[in-house]
Each structure stands twice: as structure tokens, then as C-alpha cells.
Design an enzyme around this catalytic site. Structure first.
Site, PDB file in Angstrom:
ATOM      1  N   ASP A   1      -4.888   0.168  12.102  1.00  0.00           N
ATOM      2  CA  ASP A   1      -5.397   1.482  11.706  1.00  0.00           C
ATOM      3  C   ASP A   1      -5.445   2.435  12.913  1.00  0.00           C
ATOM      4  O   ASP A   1      -5.543   3.645  12.746  1.00  0.00           O
ATOM      5  CB  ASP A   1      -6.844   1.327  11.209  1.00  0.00           C
ATOM      6  CG  ASP A   1      -6.987   1.568   9.724  1.00  0.00           C
ATOM      7  OD1 ASP A   1      -6.113   2.229   9.142  1.00  0.00           O
ATOM      8  OD2 ASP A   1      -7.995   1.097   9.161  1.00  0.00           O
TER       9      ASP A   1
ATOM     10  N   GLN B   1     -11.155  -1.231   5.064  1.00  0.00           N
ATOM     11  CA  GLN B   1     -11.064   0.031   4.322  1.00  0.00           C
ATOM     12  C   GLN B   1     -12.388   0.795   4.431  1.00  0.00           C
ATOM     13  O   GLN B   1     -13.464   0.238   4.227  1.00  0.00           O
ATOM     14  CB  GLN B   1     -10.713  -0.258   2.850  1.00  0.00           C
ATOM     15  CG  GLN B   1     -10.393   0.963   2.034  1.00  0.00           C
ATOM     16  CD  GLN B   1      -9.057   1.638   2.403  1.00  0.00           C
ATOM     17  OE1 GLN B   1      -8.194   1.037   3.027  1.00  0.00           O
ATOM     18  NE2 GLN B   1      -8.903   2.886   2.028  1.00  0.00           N
TER      19      GLN B   1
ATOM     20  N   LYS C   1      -1.529  -0.256  -0.829  1.00  0.00           N
ATOM     21  CA  LYS C   1      -1.135  -0.916   0.424  1.00  0.00           C
ATOM     22  C   LYS C   1      -0.551  -2.298   0.137  1.00  0.00           C
ATOM     23  O   LYS C   1       0.472  -2.690   0.701  1.00  0.00           O
ATOM     24  CB  LYS C   1      -2.348  -1.017   1.363  1.00  0.00           C
ATOM     25  CG  LYS C   1      -2.784   0.333   1.892  1.00  0.00           C
ATOM     26  CD  LYS C   1      -4.082   0.324   2.687  1.00  0.00           C
ATOM     27  CE  LYS C   1      -4.459   1.777   3.023  1.00  0.00           C
ATOM     28  NZ  LYS C   1      -5.618   1.925   3.888  1.00  0.00           N
TER      29      LYS C   1
HETATM   30  N1  L34 Z   1      -9.611   1.911   7.298  1.00  0.00           N
HETATM   31  N2  L34 Z   1      -9.799   3.490   5.629  1.00  0.00           N
HETATM   32  C1  L34 Z   1      -9.051   2.896   6.577  1.00  0.00           C
HETATM   33  N3  L34 Z   1      -7.769   3.243   6.836  1.00  0.00           N
HETATM   34  C2  L34 Z   1      -7.191   4.242   6.119  1.00  0.00           C
HETATM   35  O1  L34 Z   1      -5.939   4.629   6.426  1.00  0.00           O
HETATM   36  C3  L34 Z   1      -7.906   4.851   5.095  1.00  0.00           C
HETATM   37  N4  L34 Z   1      -7.369   5.809   4.269  1.00  0.00           N
HETATM   38  C4  L34 Z   1      -8.217   6.935   3.854  1.00  0.00           C
HETATM   39  C5  L34 Z   1      -9.487   6.339   3.256  1.00  0.00           C
HETATM   40  N5  L34 Z   1      -9.983   5.176   3.982  1.00  0.00           N
HETATM   41  C6  L34 Z   1      -9.235   4.485   4.888  1.00  0.00           C
HETATM   42  C7  L34 Z   1      -6.402   5.609   3.344  1.00  0.00           C
HETATM   43  O2  L34 Z   1      -5.737   4.593   3.306  1.00  0.00           O
HETATM   44  C8  L34 Z   1      -7.343   7.617   2.822  1.00  0.00           C
HETATM   45  N6  L34 Z   1      -6.275   6.674   2.542  1.00  0.00           N
HETATM   46  C9  L34 Z   1      -5.301   6.878   1.544  1.00  0.00           C
HETATM   47  C10 L34 Z   1      -4.254   5.979   1.369  1.00  0.00           C
HETATM   48  C11 L34 Z   1      -3.304   6.179   0.378  1.00  0.00           C
HETATM   49  C12 L34 Z   1      -3.381   7.264  -0.445  1.00  0.00           C
HETATM   50  C13 L34 Z   1      -4.421   8.173  -0.266  1.00  0.00           C
HETATM   51  C14 L34 Z   1      -5.362   7.974   0.717  1.00  0.00           C
HETATM   52  C15 L34 Z   1      -2.355   7.427  -1.521  1.00  0.00           C
HETATM   53  O3  L34 Z   1      -1.500   6.623  -1.668  1.00  0.00           O
HETATM   54  N7  L34 Z   1      -2.464   8.506  -2.325  1.00  0.00           N
HETATM   55  C16 L34 Z   1      -1.559   8.747  -3.412  1.00  0.00           C
HETATM   56  C17 L34 Z   1      -2.341   8.877  -4.708  1.00  0.00           C
HETATM   57  C18 L34 Z   1      -3.188   7.687  -4.986  1.00  0.00           C
HETATM   58  C19 L34 Z   1      -3.961   7.770  -6.310  1.00  0.00           C
HETATM   59  O4  L34 Z   1      -3.337   8.128  -7.317  1.00  0.00           O
HETATM   60  O5  L34 Z   1      -5.161   7.449  -6.299  1.00  0.00           O
HETATM   61  C20 L34 Z   1      -0.787  10.021  -3.136  1.00  0.00           C
HETATM   62  O6  L34 Z   1       0.332  10.137  -3.616  1.00  0.00           O
HETATM   63  O7  L34 Z   1      -1.334  10.888  -2.442  1.00  0.00           O
END
Ligand code: L34
Length: 285
Positions: free
Chosen positions: A120, A97, A53
């Protein structure tokens, strides 16, 4: 036939270009959109998402700050932190988060965020407005999912959509957004008796349960749109979704990969909400 792979990464990059243009305009008016993320504890997955983020904010010109607190923080201290951010005019978006440590009441924390800074979309005011279709901040992952389906060029209206999972973050809100797009929506969950039968009927499947590779290609309706929200790290270190991609990709019509599918869209919708918040709080829209 091989499915079309919906690249969340590419769609996200495209949307981020237009977000950056909006940020440039705001900056030329002296408004620097600002996002503050509160990260409690040291969960490695949360750490990785929050860094994602922060990086994305930097790329579009949003000023971001991560407030890191260790997991001994009391609820009162966390609420006091939110009061400070609620009152700070340079902060347009606030995100705590999740998950939070067990001793902290998640609802009390979410309720403390000013609804007009709740990028959010988790505050009950925003959730309520979403359900009745009024102006609100849409939750990032569900909104990202709808954008991905729309940009695949496929219609949602009239389709049978199956949402697997009923969390407040994804399952429930994405069901509402699909309904708003005129899908016929079914919500499956841990007590659902014959999940395979429901999956077989679905034109659109949104998998958001957090169980690695639980949905198999053999259950998927040929040509279906499959959106995989799961981000599960296997013991091998490999990141996989809730869908068994290898078996699903030859049967689905459209499928999102993990990584590079829904994740980048979640972050992109957060950027969008933050820019919208900066505009609204400055009376620009
Ligand atoms: N308050 N908590 C709050 N807001 C959110 O919107 C989230 N979430 C979920 C968990 N807790 C939260 C996220 O941000 C899940 N989440 C999230 C955000 C980004 C990614 C996955 C979950 C992401 O960028 N995933 C990448 C891989 C990341 C890695 O390699 O670890 C992808 O390409 O899927």
C-alpha cells in the site's frame, strides 16, 4: 468542446497485461506472487473494493487471500496477525483495508507491516522514501493517478496542479508525486477560503474529498485535466465522484469517470507493487 474521457478501466487493462506477463515469468521460476488483504468488519464499500482486488489478483495469476475478522478483534490480535503474515514467505504483499474500527489505532497497525511487504506504501519508511524520491512502494491511488495523466499524453511539468483533499492516502502523497513530476502544486482542504478561485486557475485538478459532485463545471478552467478520486454512493444507489461530471465534461479537456476511472487504477498499482515485492523478496531485482 466535449472532454476526452480518460478510461481508467482501459488503461488498467493494458497495464494488467504486462503484469500478467511478469507473473507468468515468476511462476516459471517457481515464484507465485502472494497478496494477503486483512478486512476488519463489514463495511459494504470496503467489501466491494476488497473483492475487486481479489478478482484482479486471480486474473493476473497472483495468489490472494482475504483474512476476514469481525470488528470485535482487538488491536493485539490484529498485530499478531500481521506478525504471522510478516513472517510467512509465501506472502509478499500485505494490505490492511482502511478504515479500521475506531478502537484500533491505525498508525500502530500500519507501522507493524514490514516495509518490504507494505504494498500500500503507507508505512512511514515508504512514505519518507517517496518524499525524498528514493526507491519505495508508491501508494496505489496516487500512483494510478499519475499513470492516468501520463497516458492521456498531457504534460505535467510546469502545470498548475490543484489537489483538493489532504488525506494521508490520497491528497498528501499525490501532491508529492505531482511535485516530483515538476507540477506547481496547491493543496486545498476544508479550511480553504476560496476553492472556486483556485479551481479556475488549475490546469490539473485532483478531487479527493469524498463530497458528492462538489466541483462544478462552471469553476473548471477550459481544457483542464480533471481527475476524480471520489467514490460516493447516493441514496439512489448511483455512484458519483467529487466532480459534477455532467457539467464538467463539456469544459474540461480530459476527465476521469466514476466508476471506471481512478478505482481500477488503484487496484492495478496494487498488483504491480505485489509483483515487485515478490521479485525483491526473492532476490530477482
Ligand atoms: N489499505 N485501504 C487501503 N488501501 C487502499 O488502497 C484503500 N482504498 C481506498 C479505501 N481504503 C483503502 C481502496 O482500495 C479506496 N479504494 C478503492 C479501491 C477500488 C475502487 C475504489 C476505491 C474501485 O474499484 N472502484 C470502482 C467501483 C467499485 C464499486 O462499484 O463499488 C470504480 O470503477 O471506481
Amino acid at each position: 468542446m466535449a472532454a476526452h474521457i480518460i478510461s481508467g478501466k482501459e488503461v488498467a487493462a493494458d497495464i494488467r497485461k504486462s503484469i500478467k506477463e511478469q507473473v507468468d515469468v515468476l511462476r516459471s521460476h517457481g515464484v507465485i506472487p502472494g497478496l494477503t488483504v486483512i478486512l476488519v468488519g463489514e463495511d459494504p464499500a470496503s467489501e466491494s473494493y476488497v473483492r475487486g482486488k481479489e478478482k484482479a489478483c486471480g486474473e493476473v495469476g497472483i495468489a490472494s487471500e482475504i483474512v476476514r475478522r469481525n470488528d470485535s478483534i482487538t488491536q493485539e490480535q490484529l498485530l499478531a496477525e500481521l506478525d504471522r503474515l510478516n513472517a510467512d514467505p509465501a506472502v509478499h504483499g500485505i494490505l490492511v483495508q482502511l478504515p479500521l474500527p475506531a478502537h484500533i489505532d491505525e498508525k500502530a497497525v500500519i507501522n507493524r507491516i514490514r516495509p518490504d511487504k507494505d504494498v500500500d506504501g503507507f508505512h512511514p519508511i515508504n512514505v519518507g522514501n517517496m518524499v525524498v524520491g528514493d526507491d519505495c512502494y508508491l501508494p496505489c491511488t496516487p500512483h494510478g493517478i499519475i499513470e492516468l495523466i501520463k497516458r492521456s499524453g498531457q504534460a505535467i511539468s510546469g502545470k498548475q496542479a490543484l489537489v483538493v483533499g489532504r488525506s494521508n492516502i490520497v491528497g498528501k502523497p499525490v501532491s508529492m508525486l505531482l511535485l516530483r513530476e515538476n507540477a506547481t502544486v496547491t493543496i486545498a482542504h476544508s479550511r480553504t477560503e476560496d476553492l472556486s478561485a483556485l479551481v479556475r486557475e488549475a490546469d490539473i485538478v485532483v478531487a479527493a474529498v469524498g463530497r458528492p459532485q462538489m466541483i462544478k463545471g462552471s469553476d473548471i478552467k477550459p481544457g483542464a485535466i480533471v481527475i476524480d478520486v471520489g467514490v460516493n454512493r447516493l441514496e439512489t444507489g448511483k455512484l458519483v465522484g467529487d466532480v459534477d461530471f455532467e457539467s464538467a465534461k463539456d469544459i474540461a479537456g480530459y476527465i476521469t469517470p466514476v466508476p471506471g476511472g481512478v478505482g481500477p487504477m488503484t487496484i492495478t498499482m496494487l498488483l504491480k507493487n505485489t509483483v515487485d515485492a515478490a521479485k525483491k523478496l526473492n532476490g530477482i531485482i
